[in-house]
Design a protein around this motif. Sequence first.
Motif, PDB file in Angstrom:
ATOM      1  N   LEU A 440      -8.456  -0.768  -2.816  1.00  0.00           N
ATOM      2  CA  LEU A 440      -7.395  -1.523  -2.145  1.00  0.00           C
ATOM      3  C   LEU A 440      -6.775  -0.708  -1.005  1.00  0.00           C
ATOM      4  O   LEU A 440      -6.535  -1.228   0.092  1.00  0.00           O
ATOM      5  CB  LEU A 440      -6.315  -1.892  -3.166  1.00  0.00           C
ATOM      6  CG  LEU A 440      -5.709  -3.287  -3.064  1.00  0.00           C
ATOM      7  CD1 LEU A 440      -6.780  -4.351  -3.148  1.00  0.00           C
ATOM      8  CD2 LEU A 440      -4.665  -3.474  -4.158  1.00  0.00           C
ATOM      9  N   ARG A 441      -6.520   0.581  -1.257  1.00  0.00           N
ATOM     10  CA  ARG A 441      -5.967   1.443  -0.207  1.00  0.00           C
ATOM     11  C   ARG A 441      -6.904   1.524   0.991  1.00  0.00           C
ATOM     12  O   ARG A 441      -6.476   1.495   2.141  1.00  0.00           O
ATOM     13  CB  ARG A 441      -5.693   2.838  -0.761  1.00  0.00           C
ATOM     14  CG  ARG A 441      -4.392   2.979  -1.514  1.00  0.00           C
ATOM     15  CD  ARG A 441      -4.050   4.426  -1.780  1.00  0.00           C
ATOM     16  NE  ARG A 441      -5.040   5.062  -2.644  1.00  0.00           N
ATOM     17  CZ  ARG A 441      -5.008   5.048  -3.967  1.00  0.00           C
ATOM     18  NH1 ARG A 441      -4.016   4.407  -4.581  1.00  0.00           N
ATOM     19  NH2 ARG A 441      -5.922   5.646  -4.677  1.00  0.00           N
ATOM     20  N   GLN A 444      -6.736  -1.592   3.062  1.00  0.00           N
ATOM     21  CA  GLN A 444      -5.478  -1.766   3.781  1.00  0.00           C
ATOM     22  C   GLN A 444      -5.278  -0.732   4.892  1.00  0.00           C
ATOM     23  O   GLN A 444      -4.656  -1.024   5.912  1.00  0.00           O
ATOM     24  CB  GLN A 444      -4.303  -1.705   2.794  1.00  0.00           C
ATOM     25  CG  GLN A 444      -4.293  -2.882   1.819  1.00  0.00           C
ATOM     26  CD  GLN A 444      -3.295  -2.690   0.694  1.00  0.00           C
ATOM     27  OE1 GLN A 444      -3.015  -1.557   0.273  1.00  0.00           O
ATOM     28  NE2 GLN A 444      -2.744  -3.787   0.186  1.00  0.00           N
ATOM     29  N   ARG A 445      -5.816   0.487   4.681  1.00  0.00           N
ATOM     30  CA  ARG A 445      -5.516   1.582   5.610  1.00  0.00           C
ATOM     31  C   ARG A 445      -6.684   1.962   6.507  1.00  0.00           C
ATOM     32  O   ARG A 445      -6.486   2.668   7.497  1.00  0.00           O
ATOM     33  CB  ARG A 445      -5.077   2.818   4.816  1.00  0.00           C
ATOM     34  CG  ARG A 445      -3.852   2.608   3.950  1.00  0.00           C
ATOM     35  CD  ARG A 445      -3.549   3.871   3.160  1.00  0.00           C
ATOM     36  NE  ARG A 445      -2.453   3.682   2.210  1.00  0.00           N
ATOM     37  CZ  ARG A 445      -2.026   4.612   1.357  1.00  0.00           C
ATOM     38  NH1 ARG A 445      -2.616   5.806   1.355  1.00  0.00           N
ATOM     39  NH2 ARG A 445      -1.046   4.355   0.527  1.00  0.00           N
ATOM     40  N   LEU A 481      -3.259 -12.350   1.102  1.00  0.00           N
ATOM     41  CA  LEU A 481      -2.700 -11.035   0.820  1.00  0.00           C
ATOM     42  C   LEU A 481      -1.649 -11.057  -0.286  1.00  0.00           C
ATOM     43  O   LEU A 481      -1.088 -10.019  -0.625  1.00  0.00           O
ATOM     44  CB  LEU A 481      -2.079 -10.455   2.098  1.00  0.00           C
ATOM     45  CG  LEU A 481      -3.049 -10.246   3.269  1.00  0.00           C
ATOM     46  CD1 LEU A 481      -2.315  -9.669   4.472  1.00  0.00           C
ATOM     47  CD2 LEU A 481      -4.205  -9.360   2.858  1.00  0.00           C
ATOM     48  N   LEU A 484      -2.025  -8.995  -4.161  1.00  0.00           N
ATOM     49  CA  LEU A 484      -3.319  -8.337  -4.001  1.00  0.00           C
ATOM     50  C   LEU A 484      -3.577  -7.303  -5.095  1.00  0.00           C
ATOM     51  O   LEU A 484      -4.690  -7.199  -5.620  1.00  0.00           O
ATOM     52  CB  LEU A 484      -3.391  -7.675  -2.621  1.00  0.00           C
ATOM     53  CG  LEU A 484      -4.780  -7.386  -2.063  1.00  0.00           C
ATOM     54  CD1 LEU A 484      -5.630  -8.658  -2.024  1.00  0.00           C
ATOM     55  CD2 LEU A 484      -4.691  -6.774  -0.677  1.00  0.00           C
ATOM     56  N   GLU A 485      -2.542  -6.545  -5.457  1.00  0.00           N
ATOM     57  CA  GLU A 485      -2.742  -5.521  -6.484  1.00  0.00           C
ATOM     58  C   GLU A 485      -3.090  -6.142  -7.835  1.00  0.00           C
ATOM     59  O   GLU A 485      -3.950  -5.639  -8.549  1.00  0.00           O
ATOM     60  CB  GLU A 485      -1.495  -4.648  -6.613  1.00  0.00           C
ATOM     61  CG  GLU A 485      -1.673  -3.508  -7.603  1.00  0.00           C
ATOM     62  CD  GLU A 485      -0.517  -2.534  -7.604  1.00  0.00           C
ATOM     63  OE1 GLU A 485      -0.180  -2.016  -8.700  1.00  0.00           O
ATOM     64  OE2 GLU A 485       0.066  -2.275  -6.520  1.00  0.00           O
TER      65      GLU A 485
END
Length: 549
Positions: A440-441, A444-445, A481, A484-485
């Motif tokens: 996920l990170r 997103q990044r 979105l 999402l987690e």
Amino acid sequence: MSAPTHTVTNQPPPLVGYDIYAADAALVEGVARHASPEALPEIRTELSELGKAAGSAQAQRWGTQANTYPPVLRTHDRYGNRIDEVDFHPSWHRLLGHAVSAGLTDAWSRPDGHLRRAAGFLVWTQAEAGHGCPVSMTHAAVPALRAEPALAAEWEPRLTSRVYDEELLAPGVKPGALFGMGMTEKQGGSDVRANTTRAEPLAADGEYLLTGHKWFCSAPMSDGFLVLAQASPGRGKGGLTCFLLPRVLPDGTRNVFLIQRLKDKLGNRSNASAEVEFCGTWARRVGEEGRGVPTIIEMVAATRLDCATGSAAVMRQAVAQAIHHAAHRSAFGGPLIDQPLMLNVLADLALESEAATTTVLRLAASYDAATDAERQFRRIAVPLAKYWVTKRTAALTAEALECLGGNGYVEESGMPRLFRESPLNSIWEGSGNVQALDVLRALQRDPQAFDAFLREIGLSRGADHRLDAAVKSLLTELADLTSLEARARRLVERMALILQGSLLVRFAPPAVSDAFCASRLGGDWGVSFGTLPHSLDLGAIVERARPTA
């Protein structure tokens, strides 16, 4: 002497005396696909020699003995002196010595080094998985140490050596060395930023004294360890920092390394995992102060791939044993392997195993490519593989054990040891939630990482309508979105299956890719193994996975 009624019939012969490498079509084809043409003959020879050794009665006996007689902690000698040593059965040392001499701690100095090492790791750890822990960490320590060039120049030749010495000696005396790792503490677990171990700087630049504890220290008999500790602000900025902690100091005296106890684990019993205390323990800084996680993450990424590779090895050995048993056992009027329902189960297991093997070889080859595009691809694909391949291993191994019936539940079959080993890699180096959040990170990044993932799966566009539909569904899901987690596991599972489907569509025989896409992506699959559509060519899938002694 046996009683007159004790006639042994209808029992499969042991699966022994065969080449584990040559008997695995998915592995053989994967190595040939990714290896450079000039290195391929040498790689094949190496892997075949290793495969024959792993499939020998001797190696299987070593594996049994190393787990029957697990390591023993000796905190003191007979006179009361603190020594903190771990005694292992000789079979452990034979397994570990063979792994080191085969180059399984070195992926860094040869052409196609990561591919040949991953394939060798997959082959050799089928004989016994526990000793793969120090093998993996020793290999993975190299990129982390390169954050400190002087340390890398000193230690890298030892870590990549093919000489194994079980004695605890000064680093400059031993021609080879093994590494362990200590990150987690009892109060933090995966949250390493909560670590409380302190590091106080000494007068000499880069030298510190550590005080604290580690709840899990892997392979405590190793020559050195990469650990995390909180550096006190002073000459540097302080904060969580990576350190190299040698077991024996340069002058030959023992470093302060107090082994409090060995963990009594579910499986992986041949390998020692310990709780250790540091009390004025000498260590050298690796990388900058406050950059401990970015420094050691290079080691973690490599060991995460090894977790997936080790799980693929457990899968392959479990499938090999199940198919071998079914091929030599008769029931209900014919060989088990010819019974339609058993054939379905075996084919389903074989699909899962081949998908895992194909995935880890693709990732190993990505390291050899050493390009920015491949690095970006790995940023997402490694935690995907770590999450999904390790997660599937326990379910597959349980089903494979059931294929042997009551015989599979008996220790002599070897299946209980595989079953106990099966959950390990989903926990080691970050559990499922940690991997899902890591993906996920990255999404997103690091948009370039997702672009690299899309380019990879895009190579199979148009080859299978179910795969194309799954990709379209994934993109739709990513457009939302919200929450999402909470949806991270679902998302990561879908991405992993799409990656595996893409690889199989491109590289596997049609019978394999068709069955995978129909079941894993097309929705024509039940909740347990053995629910493939009956119209598929199940016999071809099983025959491809069948080991030949």
